[in-house]
Design an enzyme around this catalytic site. Structure first.
Site, PDB file in Angstrom:
ATOM      1  N   HIS A  45       0.836  -1.202   0.000  1.00 38.53           N
ATOM      2  CA  HIS A  45       0.000   0.000   0.000  1.00 38.53           C
ATOM      3  C   HIS A  45       0.873   1.253   0.000  1.00 38.53           C
ATOM      4  O   HIS A  45       1.397   1.661   1.032  1.00 38.53           O
ATOM      5  CB  HIS A  45      -0.928   0.004   1.220  1.00 38.53           C
ATOM      6  CG  HIS A  45      -1.850   1.186   1.240  1.00 38.53           C
ATOM      7  ND1 HIS A  45      -3.049   1.199   0.566  1.00 38.53           N
ATOM      8  CD2 HIS A  45      -1.734   2.399   1.824  1.00 38.53           C
ATOM      9  CE1 HIS A  45      -3.638   2.363   0.756  1.00 38.53           C
ATOM     10  NE2 HIS A  45      -2.858   3.126   1.516  1.00 38.53           N
ATOM     11  N   GLY A  91      -6.934  14.424  -9.751  1.00 39.47           N
ATOM     12  CA  GLY A  91      -7.751  13.350 -10.306  1.00 39.47           C
ATOM     13  C   GLY A  91      -7.651  12.008  -9.617  1.00 39.47           C
ATOM     14  O   GLY A  91      -8.301  11.051 -10.040  1.00 39.47           O
ATOM     15  N   HIS A  98      -1.586   3.547  -8.508  1.00 39.05           N
ATOM     16  CA  HIS A  98      -1.898   2.680  -9.649  1.00 39.05           C
ATOM     17  C   HIS A  98      -1.490   3.364 -10.936  1.00 39.05           C
ATOM     18  O   HIS A  98      -1.613   4.582 -11.073  1.00 39.05           O
ATOM     19  CB  HIS A  98      -3.384   2.302  -9.679  1.00 39.05           C
ATOM     20  CG  HIS A  98      -4.310   3.456  -9.481  1.00 39.05           C
ATOM     21  ND1 HIS A  98      -4.567   3.984  -8.226  1.00 39.05           N
ATOM     22  CD2 HIS A  98      -5.020   4.191 -10.362  1.00 39.05           C
ATOM     23  CE1 HIS A  98      -5.408   4.999  -8.351  1.00 39.05           C
ATOM     24  NE2 HIS A  98      -5.697   5.161  -9.634  1.00 39.05           N
ATOM     25  N   HIS A 100      -2.448   3.550 -14.764  1.00 37.27           N
ATOM     26  CA  HIS A 100      -3.473   3.232 -15.760  1.00 37.27           C
ATOM     27  C   HIS A 100      -2.767   2.849 -17.060  1.00 37.27           C
ATOM     28  O   HIS A 100      -1.941   3.615 -17.570  1.00 37.27           O
ATOM     29  CB  HIS A 100      -4.346   4.453 -16.058  1.00 37.27           C
ATOM     30  CG  HIS A 100      -5.186   4.943 -14.918  1.00 37.27           C
ATOM     31  ND1 HIS A 100      -6.533   4.654 -14.805  1.00 37.27           N
ATOM     32  CD2 HIS A 100      -4.885   5.717 -13.847  1.00 37.27           C
ATOM     33  CE1 HIS A 100      -7.020   5.246 -13.713  1.00 37.27           C
ATOM     34  NE2 HIS A 100      -6.039   5.899 -13.114  1.00 37.27           N
TER      35      HIS A 100
END
Ligand code: 5GP
Ligand code: ZN
Length: 109
Positions: A45, A91, A98, A100
């Site tokens: 995390h 955003g 992560h 994209h």
């Protein structure tokens, strides 16, 4: 643990996995913006890109790009967009880092 992506890592909530190893998991975005829209995450995390302050986390983040190349090969993608949103005012909605991986088309091998 409230983090939705940690729950995906732990198998507490389902996801359409495209890749997994000891350190990373990649799965289809639940709300795809393009025909191929995959999220690549470290299992650890890590909250955000811009606030990372240690070498271990930086190396895990760099490694996400190796997973992207692997998936590009796997799916024979002929182009892509790679994006990390970092910070709620930029955003980011899920605060487990992560990458994209998006593509307009997937080419069958
Ligand atoms: P962000 O805006 O934080 O960069 O992107 C978060 C992404 O996570 C969004 O594209 C959203 O559709 C995706 N997402 C949010 N919740 C889930 C979930 O439970 N499962 C999956 N597979 N994707 C999710
Ligand atoms: Zn998490």
């Amino acid at each position: 643990m409230e983090c939705i992506f940690c729950k995906i890592v732990n198998g507490e909530i389902p996801a359409e996995k495209v890749y997994e190893d000891d350190s990373y998991i990649a799965f289809n975005d639940i709300n795809p913006k393009t025909p191929v829209h995959i999220l690549i995450i470290p299992k650890k995390h890590i909250k955000m890109f811009h606030s990372v302050d240690n070498e271990e986390d930086k190396n895990l983040i760099k490694g996400m790009y190796d997973i992207a190349w692997h998936i590009i090969q796997l799916k024979n993608l002929k182009g892509c967009n790679l994006l990390i949103n970092s910070g709620s005012d930029h955003g980011q909605e899920v605060f487990h880092i992560h990458l994209h991986l998006m593509s307009k088309y997937e080419v069958d091998k």
